[in-house]
Every structure is written in C-alpha cells, then in structure tokens.
Design a protein around this motif. Structure first.
Motif, PDB file in Angstrom:
ATOM      1  N   LEU A  20     -12.968  -4.702  -1.442  1.00  0.00           N
ATOM      2  CA  LEU A  20     -11.845  -4.654  -0.522  1.00  0.00           C
ATOM      3  C   LEU A  20     -11.724  -3.270   0.110  1.00  0.00           C
ATOM      4  CD1 LEU A  20      -9.643  -6.591   0.411  1.00  0.00           C
ATOM      5  CD2 LEU A  20      -8.136  -5.592  -1.303  1.00  0.00           C
ATOM      6  N   GLY A  21     -11.725  -3.232   1.440  1.00  0.00           N
ATOM      7  CA  GLY A  21     -11.522  -1.976   2.144  1.00  0.00           C
ATOM      8  C   GLY A  21     -12.763  -1.122   2.299  1.00  0.00           C
TER       9      GLY A  21
ATOM     10  N   ALA B 269      -8.227   4.546   5.569  1.00  0.00           N
ATOM     11  CA  ALA B 269      -6.833   4.114   5.487  1.00  0.00           C
ATOM     12  C   ALA B 269      -5.960   4.709   6.582  1.00  0.00           C
ATOM     13  CB  ALA B 269      -6.259   4.458   4.118  1.00  0.00           C
ATOM     14  N   ASP B 270      -6.293   5.907   7.050  1.00  0.00           N
ATOM     15  CA  ASP B 270      -5.440   6.578   8.034  1.00  0.00           C
ATOM     16  C   ASP B 270      -5.787   6.204   9.474  1.00  0.00           C
ATOM     17  OD1 ASP B 270      -3.903   7.922   6.135  1.00  0.00           O
ATOM     18  OD2 ASP B 270      -5.370   9.537   5.969  1.00  0.00           O
ATOM     19  N   LEU B 271      -6.846   5.435   9.658  1.00  0.00           N
ATOM     20  CA  LEU B 271      -7.208   4.988  11.003  1.00  0.00           C
ATOM     21  C   LEU B 271      -6.598   3.617  11.276  1.00  0.00           C
ATOM     22  CD1 LEU B 271     -10.995   5.981  11.154  1.00  0.00           C
ATOM     23  CD2 LEU B 271      -8.997   7.306  11.900  1.00  0.00           C
TER      24      LEU B 271
ATOM     25  N   GLU C 282      -9.633   1.431  15.440  1.00  0.00           N
ATOM     26  CA  GLU C 282     -10.556   2.521  15.124  1.00  0.00           C
ATOM     27  C   GLU C 282     -11.502   2.140  13.993  1.00  0.00           C
ATOM     28  OE1 GLU C 282      -7.598   6.241  16.330  1.00  0.00           O
ATOM     29  OE2 GLU C 282      -7.448   5.278  14.359  1.00  0.00           O
ATOM     30  N   ASN C 283     -11.004   1.386  13.039  1.00  0.00           N
ATOM     31  CA  ASN C 283     -11.848   0.975  11.921  1.00  0.00           C
ATOM     32  C   ASN C 283     -12.883  -0.059  12.321  1.00  0.00           C
ATOM     33  OD1 ASN C 283     -11.400   2.096   9.109  1.00  0.00           O
ATOM     34  ND2 ASN C 283      -9.283   1.866   9.802  1.00  0.00           N
TER      35      ASN C 283
ATOM     36  N   THR D 284      -2.285  -0.726  14.238  1.00  0.00           N
ATOM     37  CA  THR D 284      -1.545  -0.213  13.087  1.00  0.00           C
ATOM     38  C   THR D 284      -2.526   0.388  12.091  1.00  0.00           C
ATOM     39  OG1 THR D 284       0.146  -1.920  13.350  1.00  0.00           O
ATOM     40  CG2 THR D 284       0.033  -0.822  11.208  1.00  0.00           C
ATOM     41  N   GLN D 285      -2.130   1.480  11.440  1.00  0.00           N
ATOM     42  CA  GLN D 285      -2.999   2.069  10.409  1.00  0.00           C
ATOM     43  C   GLN D 285      -3.267   1.040   9.307  1.00  0.00           C
ATOM     44  OE1 GLN D 285      -0.321   5.511   9.799  1.00  0.00           O
ATOM     45  NE2 GLN D 285      -2.164   6.767   9.916  1.00  0.00           N
TER      46      GLN D 285
END
Length: 404
Positions: free
Chosen positions: A98-99, A104-106, A110-111, A145-146
């Motif tokens: 997961l992830g 996390a801050d993008l 952006e991700n 959203t981040q």
C-alpha cells in the motif's frame, strides 16, 4: 514441456534477513562489534527455482510468513537475493504494498506522474494516459488533494490505475486488491481478465483462494521459504487446505525428537476435556480419519469431572488450516437437557448437511462451569480429512451437474 518463452527466470534464489534480538537501544550499542548472540539469521526464501512463461497467470499462495511477498518483491527487483539470480524481460508494473511509489506530501496528480516515471513512462506518455488513469481510479474529485489524506482504498485505486495504464508486459500484484471496495475489485479483476486475453503475464499473491482457481493457469504453494507444490491451481488450493503436513512432516518429526519430553499437565480441579474423537474411516497409509463430504459429521467429546457438575456446558468447533471456524455449536444453542454427573461422560455432537470442501480440519472443544466460566479447553484435539468431491472444488463440497 512448455514452448512458451519465459518472461521471468528465478535461479536458485535464497534470501536471508538478519533478526536483531536487542530489546533496547542500550543493548544494541553494547552488543555492537561483539559476537552474534544478539543476531539470528532468518531465511525467507530457500533455493527457489522457477520459470514463468509469457502470457501465463501465476498465483503464489501459502500461510503468513511462507515467503510469498518476499518472492514477489525479489521477482520485481525490490529486494536483491542473498544468493541466486532473477532474470526478467519486458516492462513491469508492480503493486507490492500500500502506497509504494507514492509520496505522502504530493497530490494525487503529482503522484500519478511520479509513479508513472518510476514505472518507465515519459511525461508525454503520462499526459496521454492521465485522463484514463483518473477515470479508472474513480477519485477525480480528490486528484489535487495530498495523498496523505487518502484512505487505503483511494491509495489502491490510484496505484492500480497507474499500473494497468503503463502498458506492462509483467504485472505483479500483492494482495492489495483486498483493500478496495467490491465494485472496484470487480473493475480490477475485469482489467486483469482483459490483460490475460492480450497475452500479458501476471503474478498474483492472494489469500482469496477463489481468485487462484478462477484467474490463474498455474499456482505455487510456499511454506517456510520453499516451494512445496507447483502445478494446477485447483490442486494447489487442495494442498494448501490440507495443511501440506506430509511435505514438512519429516522436518517436524526430527525437531520433536530433539525436544525434551513435555511436563505432565497440572491436575484439574473441577472438570476437563479428556478426548475428542471424530467418526470416520481411517486411511491405512496416513492413519488420518477421513470423513465423507455427504455424510453427517459426528464428534464425541469425553469430559472428566472430579466433582459433580450440576450447572455446566460444552462446546465444539471445527477450524480449517487457516484457523477460521467453519462450523461449531455449544450446549446453550442446542436446547437439550444437560444431566448432572461426576466422573467421565461422553457427549456426541452431530452436524447434518455440513458438506465441507476437501482438506484437513481441526477440532477444538471446551467445557464450561457455572456462569459460563471456562474450566478446560483442548485446542486442535483431533484432526480429520475430507476428500474433495469429483465434480466440484472449494470450501463447500457439492455434487455438481451441468445442463446444456
């Protein structure tokens, strides 16, 4: 012998992790540079060798800690083997945890570009696929959203959407689909099915065994870092459900021989479960009790009471190899008069129309006193095997018929 070209070749791969036994930072500092008393080698994989043909769908199954995810990460190049080698060709996309591949801050937008670049897409290619990725994920309103504010399901939606749009030759999936909701899981499985029709290769780790039988052309069962079965998915599921005791019995028997004799059980004060016996035929080779799937399941539990039991109860349940209760009952549910007694008494439990699927099962029983206080329990006090029916498979046995 398959004539397909292997897309993955795993050659004699082993992976060792070093476990540190220090319980505090002080112990770690003091033990630095000393002997290996605070270190222990754990071999997550042992001498794995396999080839995965292009266009196949391979499932990896086994109990927790068997090495499934480690093998998948080794195939994906996330983990380097301690010994051996992995050769892979073509573009790969991986959903390993997961992830993974997200910051996390993008934002989600952006991700998408970050994750796509990790998977080998240029910015121009990602621009071309971006709208399709967002539409597939179903989280368009949160795309700016981040991702640290995303739920686990939203993480999986976006990660899977990126992975399936990078045009992979090889897709690695590690259980993450279990996080999504039912509608999204169906969308993912439909996408996997379309990949199969296009001749792409998929390696799947899952505890959802019907995905193995429905999706896979081949399945491997792992235990203690080794492959204990490699072949037909239906047979693999049967091996896993049976607990593959025959495969590792020799190692366990040798370990038992070196262990000291257990101390006698302490004397009981009120009552105890003395024995559990399952009615069935005994296999001449294994000595295991065999229960037919179309017959009632009968279990005799003998209770030994040191003092007279006036207010008491008893229960029993049957578990599959994963520790999941498949059927059970207790005297509070079955409205039958419970006689007082002292000494030994055998209680018979009969389950009708159970129709368990093929595999090995374990029986646990407990006796209760006044106020439902547990007096004694035997966990896995008996085992039995159910032979699969000739016309169906799965956790429920059935006589299947097809009409045209």
């Amino acid at each position: 012998m398959s004539t397909a070209t292997p897309i993955v070749r795993v050659q004699d791969v082993s992976k060792r992790f070093v476990l540190h036994k220090e319980k505090s930072l002080k112990e770690r500092v003091l033990s630095a540079g000393r002997n290996n008393a605070f270190r222990e080698d754990f071999w997550a994989l042992r001498n794995i060798g396999l080839e995965i043909d292009s266009g196949s769908t391979v499932g990896l199954i086994g109990p927790n800690g068997s090495g499934k995810s480690t093998l998948l990460k080794t195939i994906g190049g996330i983990i380097q083997p301690t010994s051996g080698s992995v050769v892979r060709r073509g573009r790969m996309a991986a959903l390993l945890e997961l992830g993974a591949g997200f910051h996390a801050d993008l934002t989600g937008r952006e991700n998408v570009y970050l994750n796509a670049s990790i998977l080998g897409l240029s910015r121009t290619q990602t621009d071309r696929y971006f709208d399709d990725i967002v539409e597939f994920s179903g989280i368009a309103e949160f795309i700016d959203t981040q991702v640290k504010f995303y739920s686990s399901g939203m993480y999986v939606r976006l990660a899977f959407a990126v992975a399936v749009h990078v045009d992979p030759d090889l897709l690695l999936v590690d259980e993450v689909l279990a996080v999504g909701d039912e509608a999204f899981q169906k969308k993912c499985l439909d996408k996997i099915a379309s990949f199969q029709k296009e001749g792409r290769t998929i390696v799947l780790v899952t505890h959802t065994l019907n995905q193995i039988t429905d999706l896979c052309s081949r399945a491997l069962v792992l235990a203690r870092g080794s492959v204990v079965f490699d072949g037909d998915p239906t047979d693999a599921v049967s091996v896993l459900r049976s607990g593959f005791q025959t495969t590792i019995a020799a190692d366990e028997e040798n370990a038992r021989r070196t262990e000291p004799e257990p101390e006698p059980a302490p004397a009981f004060d009120i009552a105890r479960v003395e024995s559990i016996v399952v009615a069935g035929d005994r296999d001449d080779k294994s000595g295991q009790v065999v229960v037919q799937p179309d017959r009632p399941l009968t279990i005799d539990v003998t209770v030994d009471a040191r003092t007279q039991l006036d207010e008491w109860g008893i229960g029993v349940h049957v578990d599959n190899p994963f520790g999941q209760v498949v059927v059970g009952t207790h005297s509070d549910l079955v409205k039958t008069p419970i006689p007082s007694f002292v000494g030994k008494k055998t209680v018979r439990f009969t389950f009708s129309d159970v129709r368990l699927g093929g595999g090995e099962y374990r029986v646990t029983s407990a006796v209760f006193g006044r106020g439902s206080q547990e007096l004694h329990r035997i966990t896995d006090g008996a085992t039995f095997t159910v032979r699969p029916t000739a016309t169906s498979y799965g956790p429920i046995g059935a006589a299947a018929a097809i009409q045209f």
